[in-house]
Design a protein around this motif. Structure first.
Motif, PDB file in Angstrom:
ATOM      1  N   LEU A   5       0.843  -1.197   0.000  1.00 38.52           N
ATOM      2  CA  LEU A   5       0.000   0.000   0.000  1.00 38.52           C
ATOM      3  C   LEU A   5       0.884   1.255   0.000  1.00 38.52           C
ATOM      4  N   ILE A   6       0.548   2.201  -0.869  1.00 33.89           N
ATOM      5  CA  ILE A   6       1.193   3.510  -0.880  1.00 33.89           C
ATOM      6  C   ILE A   6       0.101   4.522  -0.580  1.00 33.89           C
ATOM      7  N   GLU A   7       0.102   5.035   0.623  1.00 33.72           N
ATOM      8  CA  GLU A   7      -1.008   5.881   1.096  1.00 33.72           C
ATOM      9  C   GLU A   7      -0.527   6.704   2.285  1.00 33.72           C
ATOM     10  N   ASP A   8      -0.723   8.021   2.249  1.00 33.03           N
ATOM     11  CA  ASP A   8      -0.241   8.874   3.332  1.00 33.03           C
ATOM     12  C   ASP A   8      -1.282   9.153   4.406  1.00 33.03           C
ATOM     13  N   GLU A   9      -2.520   8.736   4.185  1.00 28.45           N
ATOM     14  CA  GLU A   9      -3.557   8.918   5.193  1.00 28.45           C
ATOM     15  C   GLU A   9      -3.751   7.601   5.945  1.00 28.45           C
ATOM     16  N   ILE A  33       3.599   2.527   2.585  1.00 29.20           N
ATOM     17  CA  ILE A  33       4.512   3.628   2.298  1.00 29.20           C
ATOM     18  C   ILE A  33       3.702   4.919   2.314  1.00 29.20           C
ATOM     19  N   ASP A  34       4.180   5.923   3.059  1.00 31.81           N
ATOM     20  CA  ASP A  34       3.363   7.130   3.219  1.00 31.81           C
ATOM     21  C   ASP A  34       3.922   8.374   2.534  1.00 31.81           C
ATOM     22  N   SER A  35       5.041   8.238   1.808  1.00 34.34           N
ATOM     23  CA  SER A  35       5.594   9.399   1.108  1.00 34.34           C
ATOM     24  C   SER A  35       6.566   8.932   0.029  1.00 34.34           C
ATOM     25  N   VAL A  36       6.893   9.829  -0.881  1.00 31.20           N
ATOM     26  CA  VAL A  36       7.886   9.521  -1.914  1.00 31.20           C
ATOM     27  C   VAL A  36       9.221   9.211  -1.262  1.00 31.20           C
ATOM     28  N   GLU A  37       9.603  10.019  -0.289  1.00 31.55           N
ATOM     29  CA  GLU A  37      10.885   9.820   0.397  1.00 31.55           C
ATOM     30  C   GLU A  37      10.914   8.484   1.130  1.00 31.55           C
ATOM     31  N   ASP A  38       9.833   8.148   1.806  1.00 27.36           N
ATOM     32  CA  ASP A  38       9.738   6.877   2.528  1.00 27.36           C
ATOM     33  C   ASP A  38       9.860   5.703   1.554  1.00 27.36           C
ATOM     34  N   GLY A  39       9.197   5.812   0.401  1.00 24.44           N
ATOM     35  CA  GLY A  39       9.243   4.738  -0.583  1.00 24.44           C
ATOM     36  C   GLY A  39      10.627   4.537  -1.166  1.00 24.44           C
ATOM     37  N   GLN A  40      11.308   5.635  -1.480  1.00 25.99           N
ATOM     38  CA  GLN A  40      12.650   5.531  -2.052  1.00 25.99           C
ATOM     39  C   GLN A  40      13.630   4.920  -1.058  1.00 25.99           C
ATOM     40  N   ALA A  41      13.419   5.192   0.227  1.00 25.18           N
ATOM     41  CA  ALA A  41      14.292   4.616   1.259  1.00 25.18           C
ATOM     42  C   ALA A  41      14.024   3.125   1.463  1.00 25.18           C
ATOM     43  N   LYS A  42      12.745   2.722   1.416  1.00 21.63           N
ATOM     44  CA  LYS A  42      12.378   1.334   1.705  1.00 21.63           C
ATOM     45  C   LYS A  42      12.488   0.398   0.505  1.00 21.63           C
TER      46      LYS A  42
END
Length: 264
Positions: A5-9, A33-42
């Motif tokens: 899931l990619i969702e910030d809420e 994943i809740d942000s672009v930055e979080d996704g790129q890190a994970k």
């Protein structure tokens, strides 16, 4: 089935996760994943998902920025409160596009589409996607083309094509124009105007072919960029016209995305 899931809420993520596991109890949620930055890190450490459900508007930009910068190994179902991103979504392994609020019936249809990919009907789906991609005029029409700006006791129309960059300083978002015309100079009009929108809102409303989110402070127009210089620690520094009052730096993890954008 393993789902990412990619969702910030948080509420929305929990809602979709609960519905998915209700529909298919054996389904596993790998991560949220809740942000672009979080996704790129994970991303490098994530197990390979079978399916991704991705919101489009995240806290620090569009999920397209993440998904265009990494290797996506599986189909994607995009979820959003808006419909203007449909064509762009189909360019990224998308098999469905759901408008919020998401209900059980919508998720069941998406899972059915996912399962159908193993059958010959996949060719029909691909042809449908290609047909949508060919209608690029529709995509372009959905982007903002102008603003109405209040300047002193006047309302001024401002064309997006005249904007060199958007920036934020001291909590105020401004649009800085190309200083192209003698009329603007002769009338004493400034080339920078406050905009009553967040940069995140602008990022969602502007044509991504014409504008690039350089960082948290700047969105730059393609035609404003004179050159990009190598900078410390793998970053790039943009030289633009008109000159900004602070350096415009592109982080190392967005450099490849910027290069691809410039080549479009």
């Amino acid at each position: 089935m393993r789902v990412l899931l990619i969702e910030d809420e948080v509420t929305a993520a929990n809602h979709v996760a609960a519905l998915l596991q209700e529909i298919e109890p054996s389904l596993t949620i790998l991560d949220v994943i809740d942000s672009v930055e979080d996704g790129q890190a994970k991303w490098p450490q994530l197990p390979t998902p079978d399916l991704i459900f991705s919101d489009i508007q995240l806290a620090d930009g569009l999920s397209f920025s993440l998904l265009e910068s990494v290797s996506v190994p599986c189909p994607i179902v995009f979820t959003t409160a808006y419909d203007e991103y449909a064509i762009r979504a189909f360019k990224l392994n998308s098999i469905d596009y759901l408008l919020k609020p998401i209900d059980r019936a919508s998720l069941e249809r998406s899972l059915h589409k996912y399962r159908s990919l193993a059958r010959p009907a996949t060719d029909d789906l691909i042809r449908q996607m290609q047909s949508l991609l060919n209608g690029r005029a529709f995509l372009k029409q959905s982007y903002r083309t102008s603003f109405l700006i209040q300047f002193r006791d006047r309302l001024l129309p401002l064309k997006v094509d005249d904007v060199a960059y958007f920036s934020i300083e001291g909590g105020v978002v401004s649009a800085t124009l190309f200083d192209r015309t003698s009329d603007r100079r002769s009338t004493g009009l400034p080339i920078s105007y406050p905009i009553d929108l967040k940069l995140e809102d602008l990022d969602n409303q502007l044509d991504p072919h014409q504008f690039f989110r350089a960082n948290r402070q700047f969105i730059v127009a393609r035609n404003s960029i004179l050159e990009a210089e190598l900078y410390f620690n793998g970053r790039l520094q943009l030289k633009i016209q008109p000159t900004a009052n602070q350096p415009i730096l592109i982080s190392k993890d967005r450099v490849s995305l910027f290069k691809r954008w410039m080549e479009e």
